[in-house]
Design a protein around this motif. Structure first.
Motif, short mmCIF file in Angstrom:
data_model
loop_
_atom_site.label_atom_id
_atom_site.label_comp_id
_atom_site.label_asym_id
_atom_site.label_seq_id
_atom_site.Cartn_x
_atom_site.Cartn_y
_atom_site.Cartn_z
N PRO A 103 12.50 -11.65 6.55
CA PRO A 103 11.61 -11.74 7.72
C PRO A 103 10.35 -10.89 7.54
CG PRO A 103 13.51 -10.34 8.21
CD PRO A 103 13.79 -11.02 6.90
N GLY A 104 9.22 -11.50 7.79
CA GLY A 104 7.95 -10.79 7.66
C GLY A 104 7.46 -10.63 6.24
N GLY A 105 8.23 -11.07 5.26
CA GLY A 105 7.85 -10.86 3.86
C GLY A 105 6.57 -11.57 3.47
N TRP A 106 6.47 -12.84 3.84
CA TRP A 106 5.26 -13.61 3.51
C TRP A 106 4.04 -13.00 4.18
CZ3 TRP A 106 1.19 -16.11 5.62
CH2 TRP A 106 0.49 -17.02 4.82
N SER A 107 4.18 -12.63 5.45
CA SER A 107 3.04 -12.07 6.18
C SER A 107 2.64 -10.70 5.64
CB SER A 107 3.38 -11.96 7.68
OG SER A 107 3.60 -13.24 8.24
N ARG A 108 3.61 -9.90 5.25
CA ARG A 108 3.30 -8.59 4.64
C ARG A 108 2.48 -8.78 3.37
NH1 ARG A 108 4.12 -3.60 7.06
NH2 ARG A 108 5.92 -3.67 8.43
N GLN A 109 2.93 -9.69 2.51
CA GLN A 109 2.21 -9.91 1.25
C GLN A 109 0.83 -10.48 1.51
OE1 GLN A 109 3.27 -8.96 -1.92
NE2 GLN A 109 1.08 -9.36 -2.23
N ARG A 110 0.73 -11.36 2.49
CA ARG A 110 -0.58 -11.93 2.83
C ARG A 110 -1.51 -10.83 3.35
NH1 ARG A 110 -4.48 -15.24 1.62
NH2 ARG A 110 -5.57 -16.16 3.40
N TYR A 111 -0.99 -9.93 4.16
CA TYR A 111 -1.81 -8.82 4.66
C TYR A 111 -2.32 -7.96 3.50
CZ TYR A 111 -2.99 -4.19 6.32
OH TYR A 111 -3.64 -3.00 6.52
N LEU A 112 -1.43 -7.62 2.57
CA LEU A 112 -1.83 -6.77 1.44
C LEU A 112 -2.90 -7.46 0.60
CD1 LEU A 112 1.65 -5.37 0.34
CD2 LEU A 112 -0.16 -4.15 1.56
N ASP A 113 -2.76 -8.76 0.38
CA ASP A 113 -3.78 -9.50 -0.38
C ASP A 113 -5.12 -9.48 0.35
OD1 ASP A 113 -1.85 -10.09 -2.26
OD2 ASP A 113 -1.47 -12.12 -1.50
N LEU A 114 -5.08 -9.71 1.66
CA LEU A 114 -6.33 -9.79 2.43
C LEU A 114 -7.01 -8.44 2.56
CD1 LEU A 114 -5.25 -12.21 5.30
CD2 LEU A 114 -6.83 -12.71 3.44
N ILE A 115 -6.24 -7.38 2.80
CA ILE A 115 -6.86 -6.06 3.01
C ILE A 115 -7.47 -5.56 1.70
CG2 ILE A 115 -4.83 -4.61 2.54
CD1 ILE A 115 -7.24 -4.08 5.46
N ARG A 116 -6.85 -5.88 0.57
CA ARG A 116 -7.40 -5.47 -0.73
C ARG A 116 -8.66 -6.28 -1.05
NH1 ARG A 116 -1.27 -5.22 -2.88
NH2 ARG A 116 -0.89 -3.00 -2.51
N GLU A 117 -8.63 -7.56 -0.73
CA GLU A 117 -9.80 -8.39 -0.95
C GLU A 117 -10.96 -7.92 -0.07
OE1 GLU A 117 -11.17 -13.07 -0.48
OE2 GLU A 117 -9.06 -12.52 -0.36
N TRP A 118 -10.66 -7.58 1.17
CA TRP A 118 -11.70 -7.12 2.10
C TRP A 118 -12.28 -5.78 1.66
CZ3 TRP A 118 -11.20 -2.86 5.64
CH2 TRP A 118 -12.28 -2.73 6.50
N ALA A 119 -11.42 -4.88 1.16
CA ALA A 119 -11.90 -3.57 0.72
C ALA A 119 -12.84 -3.70 -0.48
CB ALA A 119 -10.71 -2.67 0.37
N ILE A 141 -7.36 -10.18 9.77
CA ILE A 141 -6.48 -9.42 8.88
C ILE A 141 -5.47 -8.61 9.69
CG2 ILE A 141 -6.39 -7.59 7.13
CD1 ILE A 141 -9.07 -8.54 6.11
N ARG A 142 -5.94 -7.98 10.76
CA ARG A 142 -5.03 -7.22 11.62
C ARG A 142 -3.99 -8.15 12.26
NH1 ARG A 142 -7.87 -4.97 16.01
NH2 ARG A 142 -9.79 -6.08 15.50
N HIS A 143 -4.39 -9.39 12.53
CA HIS A 143 -3.45 -10.35 13.12
C HIS A 143 -2.30 -10.65 12.17
CE1 HIS A 143 -2.84 -14.58 15.09
NE2 HIS A 143 -1.87 -13.74 15.38
N VAL A 144 -2.58 -10.76 10.88
CA VAL A 144 -1.52 -11.02 9.91
C VAL A 144 -0.51 -9.87 9.90
CG1 VAL A 144 -0.99 -11.39 7.47
CG2 VAL A 144 -3.01 -12.46 8.48
N LEU A 145 -0.99 -8.63 9.94
CA LEU A 145 -0.08 -7.49 9.99
C LEU A 145 0.70 -7.48 11.30
CD1 LEU A 145 1.09 -4.86 8.92
CD2 LEU A 145 -0.94 -3.66 9.78
N ALA A 146 0.02 -7.79 12.39
CA ALA A 146 0.71 -7.84 13.69
C ALA A 146 1.83 -8.88 13.66
CB ALA A 146 -0.28 -8.14 14.80
N ASP A 147 1.59 -10.01 13.02
CA ASP A 147 2.61 -11.04 12.91
C ASP A 147 3.79 -10.58 12.07
OD1 ASP A 147 1.37 -12.85 14.53
OD2 ASP A 147 0.60 -14.13 12.93
N ALA A 148 3.51 -9.86 10.99
CA ALA A 148 4.61 -9.34 10.16
C ALA A 148 5.50 -8.42 10.98
CB ALA A 148 4.04 -8.60 8.95
N LEU A 149 4.88 -7.54 11.75
CA LEU A 149 5.64 -6.62 12.59
C LEU A 149 6.44 -7.38 13.64
CD1 LEU A 149 2.81 -3.99 13.09
CD2 LEU A 149 4.86 -3.69 11.70
#
Length: 310
Positions: A103-119, A141-149
């Motif tokens: 649970p939340g695994g796909w969204s966590r990985q998506r968040y990490l990809d997006l936050i690194r790309e944005w940085a 990007i924050r929405h993806v993390l919120a969804d993972a949580l």
């Protein structure tokens, strides 16, 4: 419980940037308090939000603690709640539901990809869950993390259903629309039916209107229609149909604990508060057919051979 990554920060509530000096912060607080005061035509909820914002950043000590992600009144630091956590120790010995997937695994990985790309390329992020970094990121990007949580919180709730229930998380689907996750968050099978669940945190209230969820935070999304398409894509290979489509949101984002919004292809469409989810499933979703023991076993056997994980 810490705020959602989508919640307005105290600086946003007061209308200043996070690097505002103490004098600017004080002026902003007084102005916001005056405009929000109910005696001058303001909104009581907004007034309390301004007061809470000042409690969090109004003094150098409180502000430093908040910027570290550990503001006063938080049960745990934001960072500790936003970052992946170790399994929590159980406090009872009751049998848990059978669970599969991450649970939340796909969204966590998506968040990490997006936050690194944005940085930016070449930038090393020592801590992708740093509160200051998260708050400064774009809303999508924050929405993806919120969804993972949200997905992780739902999984903890579903695990308490008991041994009569089977739960699958992060199931692959080819029915996702543009920009939407290619997965179904959760699928629950038990004596009260086969229930497809989407865990959400849009950062604002939603409600049913004419069989679909509406709300300012949805930005054009059609959650019930999209959930129905995902559920159909996941369950069709097993030749079974969901009995209910459930969208679960933070308690403050639903006006009532459980709201039925009609049905889609015979499946009840429901909006439910997070704290009400497990009891709603145990009691049975209003308007959804139940499954007998033999039927549930047959459906489970079919699903086990057909489901794929994202």
């Amino acid at each position: 419980m810490p705020d959602s990554p989508l919640s307005d920060s105290p600086y946003e509530v007061l209308g200043v940037t996070a690097d505002a000096d103490a004098a600017a912060l004080r002026v902003a607080y007084r102005r916001a308090l005056r405009h929000a005061h109910p005696d001058t035509g303001g909104d009581a909820e907004r007034f309390h939000a301004v007061q809470r914002a000042w409690e969090l950043v109004g003094t150098p000590e409180a502000r430093a603690a908040f910027d570290r992600g550990n503001g006063p009144g938080m049960a745990e630091p934001e960072h500790a709640a936003w970052a992946p956590s170790a399994p929590r120790p159980r406090r009872d010995s009751r049998p848990l539901a059978r669970t599969y997937g991450h649970p939340g695994g796909w969204s966590r990985q998506r968040y990490l990809d997006l936050i690194r790309e944005w940085a930016g390329r070449g930038v090393t992020l020592d801590d992708p869950y740093d509160p200051a970094l998260v708050r400064s990121a774009p809303r999508d990007i924050r929405h993806v993390l919120a969804d993972a949580l949200a997905e992780e919180e739902t999984a903890r709730s579903l695990a308490t259903l008991g041994i009569a229930y089977t739960v699958w998380h992060d199931l692959a689907t080819d029915a996702a629309g543009a920009g939407l996750p290619p997965k179904l968050d959760h699928l629950v099978l038990g004596p009260t039916g086969l229930i497809a669940i989407q865990s959400e945190d849009w950062g604002g209230p939603v409600a049913f209107k004419r069989g679909e969820l509406i709300g300012e935070a949805l930005a054009g999304e059609r959650p019930i229609r999209e959930l129905a398409a995902r559920a159909k894509s996941v369950t069709r290979p097993a030749r079974v149909k969901p009995t209910a489509l459930v969208v679960v949101v933070p308690d403050e984002d639903a006006a009532v604990p459980l709201e039925v919004g009609g049905s889609v292809r015979g499946a009840a469409a429901v909006l439910v508060r997070r704290s009400r989810l497990a009891s709603a499933i145990r009691e049975g979703i209003p308007g959804a057919p139940v499954l007998g023991g033999a039927d549930a076993m047959e459906v489970r056997s079919r699903l086990q051979t057909a489901l794929r994980f994202a």
